[in-house]
Design a protein around this motif. Structure first.
Motif, PDB file in Angstrom:
ATOM      1  N   ARG A  78      52.294  48.920  37.509  1.00 25.49           N
ATOM      2  CA  ARG A  78      52.398  50.365  37.259  1.00 25.49           C
ATOM      3  C   ARG A  78      51.328  50.840  36.276  1.00 25.49           C
ATOM      4  NH1 ARG A  78      57.448  50.556  35.615  1.00 25.49           N
ATOM      5  NH2 ARG A  78      56.827  50.085  33.495  1.00 25.49           N
ATOM      6  N   ASP A  79      51.028  50.025  35.267  1.00 27.36           N
ATOM      7  CA  ASP A  79      50.074  50.410  34.235  1.00 27.36           C
ATOM      8  C   ASP A  79      48.637  49.985  34.537  1.00 27.36           C
ATOM      9  OD1 ASP A  79      52.182  51.517  32.809  1.00 27.36           O
ATOM     10  OD2 ASP A  79      52.514  49.700  31.619  1.00 27.36           O
ATOM     11  N   ALA A  80      48.427  49.229  35.600  1.00 29.00           N
ATOM     12  CA  ALA A  80      47.090  48.708  35.908  1.00 29.00           C
ATOM     13  C   ALA A  80      46.117  49.821  36.273  1.00 29.00           C
ATOM     14  CB  ALA A  80      47.177  47.711  37.062  1.00 29.00           C
ATOM     15  N   THR A  81      44.877  49.663  35.806  1.00 28.23           N
ATOM     16  CA  THR A  81      43.798  50.560  36.214  1.00 28.23           C
ATOM     17  C   THR A  81      42.727  49.815  37.006  1.00 28.23           C
ATOM     18  OG1 THR A  81      42.608  50.238  34.130  1.00 28.23           O
ATOM     19  CG2 THR A  81      44.144  52.116  34.251  1.00 28.23           C
ATOM     20  N   LEU A  82      42.757  48.484  36.920  1.00 31.17           N
ATOM     21  CA  LEU A  82      41.816  47.641  37.658  1.00 31.17           C
ATOM     22  C   LEU A  82      42.561  46.395  38.124  1.00 31.17           C
ATOM     23  CD1 LEU A  82      38.951  46.826  38.602  1.00 31.17           C
ATOM     24  CD2 LEU A  82      38.621  45.823  36.321  1.00 31.17           C
ATOM     25  N   ILE A  83      42.454  46.090  39.411  1.00 29.30           N
ATOM     26  CA  ILE A  83      43.073  44.893  39.979  1.00 29.30           C
ATOM     27  C   ILE A  83      42.034  44.176  40.825  1.00 29.30           C
ATOM     28  CG2 ILE A  83      44.850  43.992  41.548  1.00 29.30           C
ATOM     29  CD1 ILE A  83      46.518  46.501  40.883  1.00 29.30           C
ATOM     30  N   THR A  84      41.902  42.864  40.582  1.00 29.87           N
ATOM     31  CA  THR A  84      41.103  42.044  41.488  1.00 29.87           C
ATOM     32  C   THR A  84      42.072  41.125  42.230  1.00 29.87           C
ATOM     33  OG1 THR A  84      40.648  40.422  39.735  1.00 29.87           O
ATOM     34  CG2 THR A  84      38.951  42.086  40.167  1.00 29.87           C
ATOM     35  N   ILE A  85      41.778  40.917  43.499  1.00 33.55           N
ATOM     36  CA  ILE A  85      42.626  40.070  44.345  1.00 33.55           C
ATOM     37  C   ILE A  85      41.782  38.940  44.914  1.00 33.55           C
ATOM     38  CG2 ILE A  85      44.115  39.963  46.370  1.00 33.55           C
ATOM     39  CD1 ILE A  85      44.418  43.026  46.154  1.00 33.55           C
ATOM     40  N   SER A  86      42.288  37.746  44.764  1.00 36.39           N
ATOM     41  CA  SER A  86      41.699  36.574  45.391  1.00 36.39           C
ATOM     42  C   SER A  86      42.825  35.934  46.196  1.00 36.39           C
ATOM     43  CB  SER A  86      41.191  35.623  44.300  1.00 36.39           C
ATOM     44  OG  SER A  86      40.710  34.443  44.863  1.00 36.39           O
ATOM     45  N   ALA A  87      42.817  36.162  47.490  1.00 34.63           N
ATOM     46  CA  ALA A  87      43.883  35.640  48.348  1.00 34.63           C
ATOM     47  C   ALA A  87      43.370  35.528  49.779  1.00 34.63           C
ATOM     48  CB  ALA A  87      45.108  36.545  48.299  1.00 34.63           C
ATOM     49  N   GLY A  88      43.781  34.469  50.442  1.00 39.07           N
ATOM     50  CA  GLY A  88      43.415  34.277  51.841  1.00 39.07           C
ATOM     51  C   GLY A  88      42.913  32.886  52.141  1.00 39.07           C
ATOM     52  N   ALA A  89      42.239  32.259  51.197  1.00 38.82           N
ATOM     53  CA  ALA A  89      41.686  30.922  51.468  1.00 38.82           C
ATOM     54  C   ALA A  89      42.784  29.901  51.717  1.00 38.82           C
ATOM     55  CB  ALA A  89      40.794  30.469  50.316  1.00 38.82           C
ATOM     56  N   ASN A  90      43.873  29.966  50.966  1.00 43.36           N
ATOM     57  CA  ASN A  90      44.935  28.969  51.144  1.00 43.36           C
ATOM     58  C   ASN A  90      45.634  29.110  52.488  1.00 43.36           C
ATOM     59  OD1 ASN A  90      44.582  27.599  48.690  1.00 43.36           O
ATOM     60  ND2 ASN A  90      45.643  29.235  47.620  1.00 43.36           N
ATOM     61  N   ASP A  91      45.645  30.303  53.058  1.00 44.18           N
ATOM     62  CA  ASP A  91      46.201  30.495  54.397  1.00 44.18           C
ATOM     63  C   ASP A  91      45.418  29.654  55.405  1.00 44.18           C
ATOM     64  OD1 ASP A  91      47.878  33.471  54.452  1.00 44.18           O
ATOM     65  OD2 ASP A  91      46.594  33.020  52.753  1.00 44.18           O
ATOM     66  N   LEU A  92      44.118  29.621  55.222  1.00 44.83           N
ATOM     67  CA  LEU A  92      43.222  28.944  56.154  1.00 44.83           C
ATOM     68  C   LEU A  92      43.000  27.477  55.780  1.00 44.83           C
ATOM     69  CD1 LEU A  92      41.323  29.278  58.606  1.00 44.83           C
ATOM     70  CD2 LEU A  92      39.532  29.944  56.993  1.00 44.83           C
ATOM     71  N   ALA A 125      49.118  44.757  54.013  1.00 47.31           N
ATOM     72  CA  ALA A 125      50.412  45.028  53.376  1.00 47.31           C
ATOM     73  C   ALA A 125      50.292  44.983  51.852  1.00 47.31           C
ATOM     74  CB  ALA A 125      51.461  44.026  53.858  1.00 47.31           C
ATOM     75  N   ILE A 126      49.518  44.052  51.313  1.00 49.68           N
ATOM     76  CA  ILE A 126      49.301  43.974  49.858  1.00 49.68           C
ATOM     77  C   ILE A 126      48.661  45.257  49.363  1.00 49.68           C
ATOM     78  CG2 ILE A 126      47.931  42.841  48.044  1.00 49.68           C
ATOM     79  CD1 ILE A 126      48.288  40.211  49.752  1.00 49.68           C
ATOM     80  N   LEU A 127      47.631  45.715  50.061  1.00 48.14           N
ATOM     81  CA  LEU A 127      46.937  46.937  49.633  1.00 48.14           C
ATOM     82  C   LEU A 127      47.850  48.163  49.709  1.00 48.14           C
ATOM     83  CD1 LEU A 127      43.445  46.260  51.193  1.00 48.14           C
ATOM     84  CD2 LEU A 127      44.098  46.142  48.771  1.00 48.14           C
ATOM     85  N   LYS A 128      48.690  48.223  50.727  1.00 44.87           N
ATOM     86  CA  LYS A 128      49.645  49.328  50.827  1.00 44.87           C
ATOM     87  C   LYS A 128      50.655  49.284  49.684  1.00 44.87           C
ATOM     88  CE  LYS A 128      49.227  50.144  55.750  1.00 44.87           C
ATOM     89  NZ  LYS A 128      49.750  49.903  57.088  1.00 44.87           N
ATOM     90  N   GLU A 129      51.146  48.095  49.353  1.00 44.31           N
ATOM     91  CA  GLU A 129      52.082  47.945  48.234  1.00 44.31           C
ATOM     92  C   GLU A 129      51.418  48.333  46.919  1.00 44.31           C
ATOM     93  OE1 GLU A 129      55.370  47.188  47.942  1.00 44.31           O
ATOM     94  OE2 GLU A 129      55.528  47.197  50.121  1.00 44.31           O
ATOM     95  N   LEU A 130      50.172  47.928  46.738  1.00 46.61           N
ATOM     96  CA  LEU A 130      49.471  48.255  45.498  1.00 46.61           C
ATOM     97  C   LEU A 130      49.223  49.754  45.370  1.00 46.61           C
ATOM     98  CD1 LEU A 130      46.944  45.308  45.169  1.00 46.61           C
ATOM     99  CD2 LEU A 130      49.028  45.714  43.834  1.00 46.61           C
ATOM    100  N   LYS A 131      49.008  50.409  46.492  1.00 48.63           N
ATOM    101  CA  LYS A 131      48.822  51.867  46.458  1.00 48.63           C
ATOM    102  C   LYS A 131      50.081  52.541  45.917  1.00 48.63           C
ATOM    103  CE  LYS A 131      46.107  53.743  49.332  1.00 48.63           C
ATOM    104  NZ  LYS A 131      45.336  54.351  50.409  1.00 48.63           N
ATOM    105  N   LEU A 132      51.239  51.995  46.268  1.00 51.95           N
ATOM    106  CA  LEU A 132      52.514  52.535  45.779  1.00 51.95           C
ATOM    107  C   LEU A 132      52.820  52.094  44.350  1.00 51.95           C
ATOM    108  CD1 LEU A 132      54.762  51.860  48.906  1.00 51.95           C
ATOM    109  CD2 LEU A 132      53.898  54.076  48.127  1.00 51.95           C
ATOM    110  N   ARG A 133      52.594  50.821  44.063  1.00 50.02           N
ATOM    111  CA  ARG A 133      53.024  50.228  42.800  1.00 50.02           C
ATOM    112  C   ARG A 133      51.990  50.317  41.686  1.00 50.02           C
ATOM    113  NH1 ARG A 133      57.703  47.480  44.228  1.00 50.02           N
ATOM    114  NH2 ARG A 133      57.895  47.129  46.462  1.00 50.02           N
ATOM    115  N   ALA A 134      50.730  50.532  42.031  1.00 48.53           N
ATOM    116  CA  ALA A 134      49.652  50.646  41.048  1.00 48.53           C
ATOM    117  C   ALA A 134      48.777  51.845  41.412  1.00 48.53           C
ATOM    118  CB  ALA A 134      48.833  49.363  41.017  1.00 48.53           C
ATOM    119  N   PRO A 135      49.363  53.043  41.367  1.00 46.15           N
ATOM    120  CA  PRO A 135      48.661  54.217  41.881  1.00 46.15           C
ATOM    121  C   PRO A 135      47.382  54.588  41.135  1.00 46.15           C
ATOM    122  CG  PRO A 135      50.627  54.878  40.673  1.00 46.15           C
ATOM    123  CD  PRO A 135      50.668  53.377  40.794  1.00 46.15           C
ATOM    124  N   ASN A 136      47.211  54.117  39.902  1.00 45.75           N
ATOM    125  CA  ASN A 136      46.021  54.464  39.122  1.00 45.75           C
ATOM    126  C   ASN A 136      44.963  53.368  39.117  1.00 45.75           C
ATOM    127  OD1 ASN A 136      47.180  56.966  38.293  1.00 45.75           O
ATOM    128  ND2 ASN A 136      48.439  55.815  36.851  1.00 45.75           N
TER     129      ASN A 136
END
Length: 173
Positions: A78-92, A125-136
């Motif tokens: 909720r308070d985040a203004t910057l988020i970096t995501i590293s996800a996907g390699a472990n799936d593969l 889905a992660i990006l959609k959730e972040l749009k709701l949960r970390a709007p700023n």
């Protein structure tokens, strides 16, 4: 959790897998790319807060999505203004059988294609959730490097193609 004076702007959250958590080649959690971003922001007086609480070695995109939805993550996001995501390699990469001694690697193309499609759906889905949960928050997805330097050159092409597809998916999202 790193905090600096209140006039600093960014509340930075590193989200995702071992790269986000700062895992070293010796399987220890230490300074990784997110720590260096935080240090750079702090050196410019632009960092109010930094956390890697939402990053965990081994996380797949599905696990990152679950983490984003967990109640304890809500005040952080909720308070985040910057988020970096590293996800996907472990799936593969969990589908790859690598022998560092012989340099041999094998993987099933059908399973890899299925995993890459899951990365696409989960990242969306992660990006959609972040749009709701970390709007700023501004959100940046981090791509991956080739993780098997010891494989035979003849086998690098197939793995490199899969990794390039993964990075393209992440970039498109």
């Amino acid at each position: 959790l790193l905090a600096v004076p209140v006039q600093a702007a960014e509340r930075y959250v590193s989200l995702g897998d071992s790269l986000a958590a700062g895992q070293t080649p010796n399987s220890m959690i230490d300074a990784g790319y997110s720590d260096f971003i935080a240090l750079r922001l702090a050196s410019r007086g632009e960092l109010a807060q930094f956390t890697k609480e939402l990053a965990f070695s081994g996380f797949t995109t599905e696990q990152v999505l679950q983490r984003v939805k967990e109640p304890f993550a809500q005040p952080i996001l909720r308070d985040a203004t910057l988020i970096t995501i590293s996800a996907g390699a472990n799936d593969l990469l969990r589908l790859v059988n690598a022998n560092n001694v012989t340099g041999d690697v094998t993987f099933d193309q059908f399973a890899a294609d299925f995993a890459l499609n899951n990365v696409r759906e989960n990242t969306d889905a992660i990006l959609k959730e972040l749009k709701l949960r970390a709007p700023n928050a501004s959100v940046a997805i981090i791509g991956y490097y080739f993780p098997y330097p010891h494989v035979h050159n003849a086998q690098k092409e197939g793995l490199s193609a899969q990794l390039a597809t993964l990075n393209t998916i992440l970039q498109q999202q």
